[in-house]
Design an enzyme around this catalytic site. Structure first.
Site, PDB file in Angstrom:
ATOM      1  N   CYS A  78       0.780  -1.239   0.000  1.00  0.00           N
ATOM      2  CA  CYS A  78       0.000   0.000   0.000  1.00  0.00           C
ATOM      3  C   CYS A  78       0.817   1.297   0.000  1.00  0.00           C
ATOM      4  O   CYS A  78       0.760   2.084  -0.938  1.00  0.00           O
ATOM      5  CB  CYS A  78      -0.963   0.020   1.181  1.00  0.00           C
ATOM      6  N   HIS A 132      -1.479   6.204   3.167  1.00  0.00           N
ATOM      7  CA  HIS A 132      -1.638   4.951   3.899  1.00  0.00           C
ATOM      8  C   HIS A 132      -2.750   5.103   4.938  1.00  0.00           C
ATOM      9  O   HIS A 132      -3.079   6.209   5.355  1.00  0.00           O
ATOM     10  CB  HIS A 132      -0.330   4.537   4.553  1.00  0.00           C
TER      11      HIS A 132
END
Length: 494
Positions: A78, A132
């Site tokens: 991610c 994130h």
């Protein structure tokens, strides 16, 4: 004398007001941007040829834009992936290879994609997961005109709806859930509802906007309202074609990230029954259809507000995903299924719509492209190439390679920082080539080569075969030459 002075001042004020008015008019003519992100979405979409996926709304967007068949992220996990896109720079430049490092630790003054738009007069706003989803990397106040919303939500009550899961502990409870609930019961539905309301407000102002909407599905746990599970017959969802690790692949390449383990219905050793594999694959598709429905709500709102012809839409998933293929689950490797991403771009007044391109593009290209199509210059230091030309000429020659990477610790499932070993991958029209190098010395510990003409599922590493020695030599040269050597001459296709 006094009258002349007043006349001069009046004339200057008129000119300044006229200049300011022209600037505002120019800004108001710039298109809005709707920037839609997904977590863990591979190209499991109808518009990408997936015959199982029920995704009418994303397919509708594809019909009025361009589908990039071969788009690749820079690192298949991610935070590094998202930050590469949002800064237009590669992991080794921003020095982000894990989930805990903030990019401003190494590049404090770098201008992000939304920040660049804000600096050029746009209203920039974030709803959901764009950076994130937890810790320091989730925050970047300079990027936004107002504080981000739903960016750091860790409440299990937004992840689960069934009583048996709500009574559990920690974030990892069941890996799947089908509940008779509304879309807004889960976090993504809440994000969508606020995005719809925000579009109503933004549509009334004269300032162009950059609205980022980040959905967390189809990330684990695979929880979605039951109506989306009901769109699929589980027995008709095929099992993985190749269920074993690629032959002759080094352990570094196939090491599990162990993200699936830890859920209450998944064995600690990660060994799954056929029934559990089918259930997980079913759950993934259900989540894809869930977020597709939410995209439909956003598109409908744009139409209702008559903003379609004033808004650039970019839809992307932060990296690919394994669902048992190659004996792997989730992401965190250099294979095609983890690094290939969905990317769809739709422009107001686009001359050619409903097109697709097989050109190799990368996430670092999104920043300069969005700036380009909105009439802005990308800041210096961006390590991508605007692919605006591909939107109206999808068959033109383009990059000869896309680059990805993934770090490994010497042992164990997770790395910190750059890890002790870095796997650098290059994808060309035909091949995927990988070198696993010791960090600091660049000693090559292992090599991989996959011939997509003969082996599209990457089931066999042919790096040691004499018949591929010339290809290996050429690909090693491409990797050594780096991304700059892979772009078209003078930055243009030919």
């Amino acid at each position: 004398m006094k009258e002349s002075f007043v006349l001069v001042v009046t004339s200057l004020l008129t000119l300044l007001c006229g200049f300011a008015a022209n600037v505002r008019a120019e800004e108001s003519k710039r298109p809005n941007v709707l920037f839609i992100a997904f977590d863990d979405l591979r190209p499991a979409l109808g518009c990408y040829g997936d015959s199982i996926a029920v995704t009418p709304n994303i397919d509708r967007l594809a019909a009025r834009g361009t589908v990039f068949d071969r788009a690749y992220c820079q690192q298949a996990v991610c935070s590094p992936s998202r930050l590469s896109l949002l800064t237009g720079r590669r992991p080794d430049t921003i020095r982000v290879w894990d989930l805990s490092t903030h990019f401003r630790e190494s590049l404090p003054d770098v201008v992000t994609l939304p920040q660049h738009f804000k600096n050029q007069g746009y209203w920039t706003q974030s709803l959901g997961k764009i950076y994130h989803g937890s810790g320091k990397p989730s925050l970047d106040p300079p990027s936004w005109s107002v504080p981000a919303r739903f960016d750091r939500v860790r409440d299990p009550e937004t992840r689960y709806a069934l009583p048996r899961n709500l009574k559990g502990k920690g974030l990892k409870r069941s890996a799947v859930e089908a509940a008779e609930v509304s879309d807004a019961t889960y976090l993504d539905g809440m994000v969508c509802d606020e995005a719809v309301e925000t579009l109503q407000k933004l549509g009334q102002q004269h300032q162009p906007f950059f609205l980022a909407v980040g959905f967390r599905k189809p990330h684990l746990p695979f929880c979605a309202p039951k109506k989306y599970w009901d769109l699929y017959d589980r027995e008709r969802i095929p099992l993985p074609i190749v269920e074993k690790h690629p032959r002759n692949a080094p352990e570094l390449a196939t090491r599990s990230w162990q993200e699936l383990e830890g859920y209450t219905d998944v064995p600690d050793d990660g060994k799954l029954s056929i029934d559990k594999i089918r259930e997980l694959r079913h759950g993934y598709y259900a989540c894809v259809s869930y977020v597709d429905a939410l995209v439909g709500k956003l598109l409908n709102q744009l139409t209702e507000l008559e903003l379609e012809e004033d808004t650039v839409i970019v839809l992307w998933g932060d990296h690919g995903y394994h669902l048992g293929e190659q004996g792997l689950w989730t992401k965190a490797n250099n294979y095609e299924l983890s690094t290939r991403v969905p990317l769809i771009v739709s422009l107001p007044g686009q001359a050619r719509v409903g097109t697709r391109t097989g050109a190799l593009v990368e996430f670092v290209d999104v920043f300069p492209t969005l700036a380009d199509v909105c009439g802005l210059e990308a800041p210096s230091g961006v390590e991508g190439l605007s692919f605006k030309a591909l939107l109206n000429d999808p068959d033109r020659r383009w990059k000869r390679a896309a680059f990805s990477q993934f770090p490994r610790a010497v042992s164990g499932s997770r790395h910190r920082g750059h890890g002790a070993i870095m796997g650098y991958a290059v994808r060309t029209d035909r091949y995927r080539y990988v070198e696993w190098r010791r960090w600091g010395t660049d000693d090559v510990l292992a090599r991989e080569l996959y011939d997509h003409d003969a082996d599209p599922h990457e089931s066999k590493n042919v790096a040691g075969q004499a018949t591929y020695s010339k290809a290996m030599e050429e690909l090693a040269g491409v990797l050594e030459g780096g991304w700059r050597s892979a772009v078209p001459a003078a930055g243009h296709g030919s």
